[in-house]
Write a protein that holds these residues in place. Structure first.
Motif, mmCIF file in Angstrom:
data_model
loop_
_atom_site.group_PDB
_atom_site.id
_atom_site.type_symbol
_atom_site.label_atom_id
_atom_site.label_comp_id
_atom_site.label_asym_id
_atom_site.label_seq_id
_atom_site.Cartn_x
_atom_site.Cartn_y
_atom_site.Cartn_z
ATOM 1 N N SER A 136 0.837 -1.192 0.000
ATOM 2 C CA SER A 136 0.000 0.000 0.000
ATOM 3 C C SER A 136 0.875 1.245 0.000
ATOM 4 C CB SER A 136 -0.908 0.021 1.230
ATOM 5 O OG SER A 136 -1.614 1.255 1.276
ATOM 6 N N ALA A 137 0.453 2.223 -0.789
ATOM 7 C CA ALA A 137 1.152 3.506 -0.837
ATOM 8 C C ALA A 137 0.544 4.510 0.136
ATOM 9 C CB ALA A 137 1.145 4.060 -2.253
ATOM 10 N N GLY A 138 -0.325 4.044 1.019
ATOM 11 C CA GLY A 138 -0.832 4.906 2.067
ATOM 12 C C GLY A 138 -2.276 5.340 1.928
ATOM 13 N N ARG A 139 -2.949 4.844 0.927
ATOM 14 C CA ARG A 139 -4.387 5.068 0.815
ATOM 15 C C ARG A 139 -4.989 3.963 -0.031
ATOM 16 N NH1 ARG A 139 -5.715 7.117 -4.195
ATOM 17 N NH2 ARG A 139 -4.181 8.419 -5.232
ATOM 18 N N ARG A 140 -6.266 3.719 0.182
ATOM 19 C CA ARG A 140 -6.963 2.737 -0.643
ATOM 20 C C ARG A 140 -6.930 3.238 -2.078
ATOM 21 N NH1 ARG A 140 -12.065 2.432 3.359
ATOM 22 N NH2 ARG A 140 -10.979 1.491 5.113
ATOM 23 N N GLY A 141 -6.669 2.344 -3.004
ATOM 24 C CA GLY A 141 -6.645 2.719 -4.407
ATOM 25 C C GLY A 141 -5.271 3.110 -4.926
ATOM 26 N N LEU A 142 -4.231 2.901 -4.122
ATOM 27 C CA LEU A 142 -2.881 3.249 -4.569
ATOM 28 C C LEU A 142 -1.866 2.278 -3.976
ATOM 29 C CD1 LEU A 142 -1.269 5.356 -6.244
ATOM 30 C CD2 LEU A 142 -0.914 6.609 -4.094
ATOM 31 N N GLN A 143 -1.140 1.603 -4.865
ATOM 32 C CA GLN A 143 -0.073 0.687 -4.456
ATOM 33 C C GLN A 143 1.265 1.264 -4.912
ATOM 34 O OE1 GLN A 143 -0.268 -2.685 -2.937
ATOM 35 N NE2 GLN A 143 -2.234 -1.810 -2.337
ATOM 36 N N ILE A 144 2.313 0.962 -4.167
ATOM 37 C CA ILE A 144 3.659 1.363 -4.532
ATOM 38 C C ILE A 144 4.456 0.096 -4.830
ATOM 39 C CG2 ILE A 144 4.415 1.496 -2.116
ATOM 40 C CD1 ILE A 144 6.286 3.800 -2.947
ATOM 41 N N GLU A 145 5.117 0.080 -5.967
ATOM 42 C CA GLU A 145 5.959 -1.047 -6.377
ATOM 43 C C GLU A 145 7.405 -0.641 -6.133
ATOM 44 O OE1 GLU A 145 7.032 -3.626 -10.405
ATOM 45 O OE2 GLU A 145 5.653 -1.929 -10.533
ATOM 46 N N LEU A 146 8.115 -1.474 -5.377
ATOM 47 C CA LEU A 146 9.504 -1.198 -5.054
ATOM 48 C C LEU A 146 10.245 -2.498 -4.818
ATOM 49 C CD1 LEU A 146 9.721 0.140 -1.372
ATOM 50 C CD2 LEU A 146 7.815 -1.141 -2.269
ATOM 51 N N SER A 147 11.554 -2.415 -4.737
ATOM 52 C CA SER A 147 12.317 -3.642 -4.498
ATOM 53 C C SER A 147 12.145 -4.057 -3.039
ATOM 54 C CB SER A 147 13.796 -3.427 -4.811
ATOM 55 O OG SER A 147 14.433 -2.743 -3.755
ATOM 56 N N PRO A 148 12.149 -5.375 -2.785
ATOM 57 C CA PRO A 148 12.037 -5.837 -1.401
ATOM 58 C C PRO A 148 13.172 -5.294 -0.526
ATOM 59 C CG PRO A 148 11.720 -7.670 -2.916
ATOM 60 C CD PRO A 148 12.159 -6.491 -3.733
ATOM 61 N N ALA A 149 14.377 -5.190 -1.097
ATOM 62 C CA ALA A 149 15.512 -4.679 -0.325
ATOM 63 C C ALA A 149 15.277 -3.236 0.103
ATOM 64 C CB ALA A 149 16.798 -4.804 -1.132
ATOM 65 N N ASP A 150 14.696 -2.427 -0.786
ATOM 66 C CA ASP A 150 14.398 -1.039 -0.425
ATOM 67 C C ASP A 150 13.333 -0.976 0.659
ATOM 68 O OD1 ASP A 150 16.289 0.205 -2.061
ATOM 69 O OD2 ASP A 150 14.881 0.467 -3.729
ATOM 70 N N LEU A 151 12.315 -1.838 0.571
ATOM 71 C CA LEU A 151 11.286 -1.868 1.609
ATOM 72 C C LEU A 151 11.905 -2.201 2.961
ATOM 73 C CD1 LEU A 151 8.316 -1.776 2.558
ATOM 74 C CD2 LEU A 151 8.198 -4.219 1.995
ATOM 75 N N VAL A 152 12.744 -3.216 2.986
ATOM 76 C CA VAL A 152 13.388 -3.631 4.235
ATOM 77 C C VAL A 152 14.260 -2.499 4.778
ATOM 78 C CG1 VAL A 152 15.121 -5.211 5.184
ATOM 79 C CG2 VAL A 152 13.244 -6.108 3.792
ATOM 80 N N ARG A 153 15.017 -1.872 3.900
ATOM 81 C CA ARG A 153 15.911 -0.791 4.340
ATOM 82 C C ARG A 153 15.111 0.398 4.878
ATOM 83 N NH1 ARG A 153 17.903 3.592 1.789
ATOM 84 N NH2 ARG A 153 17.228 2.914 -0.269
ATOM 85 N N LEU A 154 14.074 0.813 4.156
ATOM 86 C CA LEU A 154 13.319 1.992 4.569
ATOM 87 C C LEU A 154 12.532 1.792 5.858
ATOM 88 C CD1 LEU A 154 11.908 3.398 1.204
ATOM 89 C CD2 LEU A 154 13.757 4.292 2.598
ATOM 90 N N THR A 155 12.115 0.583 6.132
ATOM 91 C CA THR A 155 11.329 0.311 7.342
ATOM 92 C C THR A 155 12.193 -0.212 8.488
ATOM 93 O OG1 THR A 155 10.820 -1.922 6.569
ATOM 94 C CG2 THR A 155 9.210 -0.193 6.055
ATOM 95 N N GLY A 156 13.461 -0.516 8.208
ATOM 96 C CA GLY A 156 14.311 -1.122 9.241
ATOM 97 C C GLY A 156 13.852 -2.512 9.599
ATOM 98 N N ALA A 157 13.211 -3.175 8.654
ATOM 99 C CA ALA A 157 12.577 -4.467 8.910
ATOM 100 C C ALA A 157 13.583 -5.605 9.004
ATOM 101 C CB ALA A 157 11.571 -4.782 7.814
#
Length: 165
Positions: A136-157
């Motif tokens: 989710s890009a932060g609202r219903r009706g909008l998705q964000i496509e990104l690399s899994p590595a970037d998601l992990v890095r940005l969230t500290g996951a």
């Protein structure tokens, strides 16, 4: 992947976070179905994306502390596996109203990115099997496509096998 850093002229906290981090991402708007049983499955179907590649953001409590789990919409969250991955003993789904207050997003539009308060996050390890994933890009009706590595890095996951089914 082409970069599309705008969402109809107004960014969400998730897109602002991704833009500030300088990562490549693509936004995917779609028509929402207010009667859908599953926001994630409806989003995947509307975008023509595999249910294994579009991930839902679930806010949980691990030993009383809010924790975010990111799992494919094709799967369920394994609460025991999440608790173990987060270093806790017990996990349960968080109260939806509390999750909305803490993240700053509404249910069905909660993004792992740009939350009001940064929460510990665990991304299912299956994400690494794709060059890009959708969240989710932060609202219903909008998705964000990104690399899994970037998601992990940005969230500290951390990543772990937390999905089942």
């Amino acid at each position: 992947m082409a970069s599309n850093r705008r969402s109809g002229g107004k960014g969400t906290p998730a897109t602002v976070s991704a833009t500030r981090a300088g990562i490549e991402f693509t936004l995917h708007p779609y028509e929402t179905d207010p009667d859908a049983d599953s926001y994630g499955e409806a989003a995947a179907d509307a975008l023509g994306v595999s249910h294994d590649r579009l991930f839902k953001t679930l806010v949980t409590e691990v030993d009383g502390d809010l924790t975010v789990a990111v799992v494919p919409v094709s799967s369920s969250l394994d609460l025991k596996a999440l608790a173990a991955a987060a270093g806790g003993k017990r996990a349960a789904m968080a109260d939806p109203a509390h999750a909305e207050r803490v993240t700053g997003y509404v249910r069905g539009g909660i993004s792992p990115l740009g939350q009001r308060k940064r929460l510990p996050t665990v991304v299912d390890s299956s994400a690494s099997g794709f060059p890009t994933i959708y969240v989710s890009a932060g609202r219903r009706g909008l998705q964000i496509e990104l690399s899994p590595a970037d998601l992990v890095r940005l969230t500290g996951a951390s990543t772990a096998g937390i999905a089942r089914g």
